[in-house]
Scaffold this active site. Structure first.
Site, PDB file in Angstrom:
ATOM      1  N   ASP A  50       0.838  -1.201   0.000  1.00  0.00           N
ATOM      2  CA  ASP A  50       0.000   0.000   0.000  1.00  0.00           C
ATOM      3  C   ASP A  50       0.876   1.256   0.000  1.00  0.00           C
ATOM      4  O   ASP A  50       1.152   1.825   1.055  1.00  0.00           O
ATOM      5  CB  ASP A  50      -0.929  -0.015   1.221  1.00  0.00           C
ATOM      6  CG  ASP A  50      -1.984   1.081   1.148  1.00  0.00           C
ATOM      7  OD1 ASP A  50      -1.886   1.951   0.253  1.00  0.00           O
ATOM      8  OD2 ASP A  50      -2.892   1.077   1.989  1.00  0.00           O
ATOM      9  N   ARG A  58       0.496   4.311  -0.510  1.00  0.00           N
ATOM     10  CA  ARG A  58      -0.132   5.635  -0.391  1.00  0.00           C
ATOM     11  C   ARG A  58       0.593   6.481   0.643  1.00  0.00           C
ATOM     12  O   ARG A  58       1.287   5.962   1.503  1.00  0.00           O
ATOM     13  CB  ARG A  58      -1.611   5.486   0.006  1.00  0.00           C
ATOM     14  CG  ARG A  58      -2.453   5.029  -1.156  1.00  0.00           C
ATOM     15  CD  ARG A  58      -3.894   4.883  -0.778  1.00  0.00           C
ATOM     16  NE  ARG A  58      -4.115   3.757   0.130  1.00  0.00           N
ATOM     17  CZ  ARG A  58      -5.319   3.355   0.511  1.00  0.00           C
ATOM     18  NH1 ARG A  58      -6.391   3.978   0.082  1.00  0.00           N
ATOM     19  NH2 ARG A  58      -5.451   2.333   1.328  1.00  0.00           N
TER      20      ARG A  58
END
Ligand SMILES: [Zn+2]
Length: 197
Positions: A129, A131
């Site tokens: 992930d 992000r």
């Protein structure tokens, strides 16, 4: 704290089917990405603001995809803000958990072949992930927000905001909509990414 991380560009009235919001546009200096804050009401630094961090999803939000829950969760959070009369959706240009649109399509193909969403990311050379939420703290500061009641199922968002100087007063769970196409995706998010579903 993160002065120089983002640049405010412009703001305007933003009437939608849900409410008449105010839209703020920013650029992220390090990446040139364009981020938005969809805001309603006025913010008091001493009161937690209802908020959601939402990552742009072209396939879900514009193309009605059933592979994820982005459209449903974006609508839910805007409706909750409209009901309260005050709040912000931080709308980040981080398509496909920040791997980009084309890589997201590649990841979908790998999932069609049996990999889960985390394995697909790894196969494409990304972390599970990638992000980044520190821009959210910077945008919040710009808007005069010091703490949030965050609509999320993702503990990583809370940790990241707090590491970057934005207090999370409480977590408000957000509903997901399970379909036969996203059931495995949601299970993987819970099992491998720690989402509280
Ligand atoms: Zn999506």
């Amino acid at each position: 704290m993160h002065k120089g991380l983002i640049e405010f560009v412009e703001s305007c009235e933003f009437p939608t089917e849900i409410a008449n919001f105010h839209l703020y546009a920013f650029t992220e200096n390090a990446t040139n990405k364009e981020h938005l804050a969809i805001a309603l009401g006025s913010f008091d630094p001493s009161v937690p603001t209802l908020a959601r961090i939402h990552c742009q999803c072209l396939t879900g939000e514009s193309l009605f995809s059933l592979r994820c829950v982005c459209r449903f969760q974006l609508t839910e959070s805007l409706k909750k803000i409209a009901k309260k009369g005050c709040g912000i959706v931080f709308y980040l240009q981080q398509e496909g958990r920040n791997i980009g649109l084309l890589n997201k399509i590649k990841a979908y193909k790998l999932q069609d072949q049996g990999l889960d969403t985390v394995e697909a990311n790894h196969k494409l050379g990304f972390t599970d992930d990638p992000r980044d939420y520190k821009i959210v703290s910077a945008i919040a500061k710009y808007l005069g927000v010091n703490s949030v009641d965050l609509m999320t199922n993702n503990p990583r968002k809370i940790t990241s905001l707090e590491e970057n100087g934005l207090l999370v007063n409480k977590r408000i769970p957000i509903k997901s909509k399970t379909t036969k196409y996203n059931r495995d995706y949601l299970k993987t998010k819970a099992k491998k990414l720690g989402h509280l579903l």
